[in-house]
Design an enzyme around this catalytic site. Structure first.
Site, PDB file in Angstrom:
ATOM      1  N   HIS A 197      12.436  -0.058  46.120  1.00 10.76           N
ATOM      2  CA  HIS A 197      13.331  -0.599  45.207  1.00 10.76           C
ATOM      3  C   HIS A 197      13.052  -0.685  43.571  1.00 10.76           C
ATOM      4  O   HIS A 197      11.873  -0.778  43.284  1.00 10.76           O
ATOM      5  CB  HIS A 197      13.538  -2.234  45.447  1.00 10.76           C
ATOM      6  CG  HIS A 197      14.383  -3.240  44.557  1.00 10.76           C
ATOM      7  ND1 HIS A 197      13.717  -4.021  43.649  1.00 10.76           N
ATOM      8  CD2 HIS A 197      15.593  -2.966  44.177  1.00 10.76           C
ATOM      9  CE1 HIS A 197      14.691  -4.526  42.897  1.00 10.76           C
ATOM     10  NE2 HIS A 197      15.661  -3.871  43.188  1.00 10.76           N
ATOM     11  N   SER A 198      13.844  -0.156  42.711  1.00 11.84           N
ATOM     12  CA  SER A 198      13.568  -0.417  41.315  1.00 11.84           C
ATOM     13  C   SER A 198      12.541   0.588  41.040  1.00 11.84           C
ATOM     14  O   SER A 198      12.634   1.842  41.275  1.00 11.84           O
ATOM     15  CB  SER A 198      13.551  -1.482  40.776  1.00 11.84           C
ATOM     16  OG  SER A 198      13.576  -1.744  39.472  1.00 11.84           O
TER      17      SER A 198
END
Length: 287
Positions: A101-102
């Protein structure tokens, strides 16, 4: 949804990392990498909804219950990439998938491009290529980073009298999150200090990057990926507003799915996590 979570630690040659372990021992090996200033709790909604996977959700260095890097060291993307490979080696995983994520998605992409023989699949949430900078900007950016490092000694982390105050602050931070998400991150990310609570994260994580890859560098890593890739984009996230990001997606041979929600859609609610899981379960089960 509840699931049994095992707390594990990895003693690497240069640092000790903490992690949450999910799923059956014979499941598909997956290392999950959270975003900047988050921790392993980022996957506490999603991981139980991905059956058949052996997920190691790391607290990346300087985050959560993992150690901080030694004085004089930094937190560059490639440093995280090496950590992941060393963890995989300790687990005996010659080949494994990445769930990112990210910032964790960016590290995952760099790894898949750099050592494609080690990575079986990439499942990415609202993150892909790193933020870039061109050569002409490099002297200025390095100067800003060096000045910030010198000034760091005079700064102190905020202290919150109550946990709820820290949760409220996290809700309004970069990549704003729901109360549910902030509570989960705070449960793992806070520590008691005189006067209340503060975040466990290393203060050096807030320093500007001394060097950024150029756009050509970033795209080269994407072009070097050889494994299947599935990207979930949040409609109210951080990627779709990036200038020229849609150009990166054009003609790429991977799956892109746009879902309603913010940057932390997999953590903001159980419903959001289920929608993300519905995208990734067929992907992980594929050939």
């Amino acid at each position: 949804m509840t699931a049994q979570i095992e707390e594990v630690r990895f003693n690497l040659p240069h640092i000790e990392l903490a992690a949450h372990l999910y799923g059956p021992a014979d499941g598909l090996p997956v290392i999950a990498l959270h975003g900047w200033l988050d921790n392993a709790a980022s996957f506490s909604h999603l991981a139980p909804r991905l059956p058949g996977l052996r997920i190691v959700a790391l607290d990346q260095a300087g985050h959560g219950h993992s150690s901080h890097r030694a004085p004089g060291s930094g937190y560059q993307l490639w440093d995280y990439a090496l950590d992941v490979l060393l963890v995989a080696d300790q687990l005996g995983w010659q080949k494994f998938a990445l769930l990112g994520h990210s910032m964790g998605a960016i590290v995952s992409l760099l790894l898949a491009g750099a050592v494609p023989e080690r990575i079986s699949r990439l499942a990415l949430i609202d993150g892909l290529i790193p933020y870039t900078g061109e050569a002409a900007q490099a002297p200025q950016k390095l100067g800003e980073a060096l000045r910030a490092q010198l000034a760091l000694a005079g700064k102190q982390k905020p202290v919150y009298a109550e946990i709820e105050q820290a949760i409220q602050a996290r809700m309004k931070g970069v990549g704003a999150v729901s109360h549910e998400a902030a509570s989960r991150l705070a449960q793992r990310g806070l520590m008691p200090v005189a006067g209340g609570y503060t975040w466990r994260t290393d203060s050096r994580l807030t320093l500007p990057s001394p060097l950024r890859l150029t756009r050509a560098h970033a795209v080269a890593f994407l072009d070097a990926v050889q494994c299947p890739l599935s990207l979930v984009l949040a409609e109210q996230g951080m990627l779709l507003v990036e200038p020229r990001f849609t150009e990166v997606l054009e003609g790429r041979p991977f799956t892109v799915q746009r879902l309603p929600g913010g940057h932390h859609l997999h953590l903001d609610s159980a419903a959001g996590a289920q929608v993300v899981a519905d995208c990734f379960n067929p992907f992980f089960a594929g050939p």
